[in-house]
Design an enzyme around this catalytic site. Structure first.
Site: not given
Ligand code: GLU
Length: 468
Positions: A248-250
């Site tokens: 994810s963007k994480r």
């Protein structure tokens, strides 16, 4: 499987332009592209922009940039779904005429109520078919309501396919309700746009992420209702981050262009993505040409693939060593320019690249290492205190004298250092490390003679004379 593939193979990549080309999308594109290449087929690029609210031109550009960077060239397209609305309408009309689709006037509130009631009865929330022609007979459509078009899903039987990655999948039709295929504004929903396009574009293998596996039975039912050929499907498992969590963007660098930015070579990224969930024996390092020769859908793992940044770095290091100096220099030139570093007065960048490219894992690290040739370095005070000592200073002084006149090439430079070592009775590291510190601010560099040669007499003397 590969031997029995029907010709001509036509695959596609069909991103929704709601963000950049992320690692998962790039792998899907690579596999679809490689499958077409492997079978002498065609690869189609289709932009699924029917989610008008979330689709942006910036995302389209970012996706095309990512594909171009990786050289995943398409034979046809890009096609834009929003340019094909009349065609979806035409196919919808066919479905209406054959009683496979009907207009539904239920309002959002009414549908919410229906689902709520189903939940309280402990039933799965689903559309109850209230506007199916037989249920709506005699009812007048409410005024002012723009209807949506629903596909009339078969009530009985199963819908099944042999997924090229996951094996046989069977779904009972009673699990599927009548899905909306045209919104009230005439824009198709995802499932309808996809099947019309896959059909019109003659797609033979649909290779996509397994987040779409639940859509496939619906798509097959619509294709069947149209007597259209059903492609083969291959659903790729998801990619997990280094930490085993869903990517994810994480995880920061999820856009492929971020890897470009971070100094990865496209051949490393392609090689890495190629091995992400697919294997050919124990092979880890292979060119894109080799990948296209080997690639098949039989050796894709159905389980999730885990991203491993260390492995990508390792591959990048490998490809940096192989890469042409001139090409790397052109890239590093741009990276240095973006940092405001001018090459003027410094050594030839290509020579500097060849000196350092075996010692770094990314182009950014290469740019970091080469910056010292073009901008004045300020060695850290602790390093100066440690290395510019009463012991080393006389040797450095002698060297700065010899360097005025010595022939500026490796052998002569090496001889000059040895001469000073003999005069001062110092060992190589006792001379070379202080010299490295004064010239580059670092204690470790490539061979000192080669470093001196590339740095050039003028810059070497200027730097030495600041201290000795
Ligand atoms: N547009 C869909 C997406 O970006 C992919 C559709 C498909 O491959 O069938 O997730």
């Amino acid at each position: 499987m590969s031997a029995s593939v029907r010709a001509p193979v036509r695959t596609r990549f069909a991103p929704s332009p709601t963000g950049f080309l992320h690692i998962g999308g790039a792998r899907t594109a690579l596999f679809s592209w490689a499958y077409a290449k492997r079978h002498g087929g065609q690869f189609v690029l289709r932009i699924e922009d029917t989610d008008v609210e979330r689709s942006t031109q910036a995302a389209i550009d970012a996706i095309l940039d990512g594909m171009r960077w990786l050289d995943l060239s398409w034979d046809e397209g890009p096609f834009f779904q929003m340019e094909r609305l009349p065609r979806y309408q035409e196919v919808a009309d066919r479905l209406i005429a054959s009683n496979h689709a009907y207009w539904c006037y239920a309002s959002r509130e009414e549908l919410d109520e229906m689902r709520e009631a189903q939940r309280t009865r402990n039933e799965k929330p689903r559309y109850d078919g209230r506007w199916r022609p037989e249920n709506a007979a005699g009812r007048t459509p409410p005024e002012g309501v723009k209807p949506v078009l629903r596909f009339r899903n078969p009530d009985d039987g199963v819908v099944a396919w042999d997924d090229l990655v996951k094996g046989r999948i069977e779904i009972e039709n009673k699990e599927l309700d009548d899905l909306v295929i045209l919104r009230s504004d005439g824009v198709p929903t995802y499932n309808f746009g996809v099947i019309v396009d896959d059909w019109d574009m003659g797609i033979t293998q649909v290779i996509r992420g397994d987040d779409h596996v639940n859509n496939t039975p619906r798509q097959i039912n619509i294709l069947n209702a149209l007597s259209a050929p059903v492609p083969q499907y291959a659903h790729l498992s998801m990619i997990l981050g280094d930490d085993g969590q869903k990517l994810s963007k994480r995880h920061g660098a999820v856009s492929v262009m971020q890897y470009h930015e971070d100094g990865y070579l496209k051949e490393a990224v392609l090689n890495y993505l190629g091995r992400l969930g697919w294997s050919h024996g124990d092979e880890e390092v292979f060119s894109i040409e080799q990948f296209c020769e080997w690639f098949d859908l039989d050796h894709i793992t159905p389980s999730a693939a885990q991203f491993n940044t260390e492995k990508l770095r390792w591959l990048n290091q490998h490809y940096l060593k192989l890469a042409d100096d001139l090409r790397l220099a052109a890239d590093v030139d741009q990276r240095l320019a973006r940092r405001g570093v001018s090459l003027e007065g410094g050594p030839d960048l290509e020579r500097a690249v060849s000196l350092y490219k075996d010692r770094v894992a990314t182009l950014n690290e290469l740019a970091d290492a080469l910056e010292v040739f073009y901008v004045d370095v300020e060695p850290a005070r602790e390093l100066l205190e440690q290395h510019l000592t009463d012991l080393s200073r006389p040797a450095l002084e002698r060297l700065s004298v010899l360097f005025e006149t010595v022939a500026w090439e490796k052998t002569a430079l090496s001889a000059a250092i040895k001469e000073v070592m003999a005069q001062t009775k110092l060992k190589m590291p006792q001379v070379a490390i202080p010299l490295r510190v004064l010239l580059t601010g670092q204690t470790q560099t490539p061979g000192i003679d080669a470093l001196l040669e590339v740095m050039g007499r003028k810059r070497v003397l200027a730097r030495l004379k600041r201290f000795v």
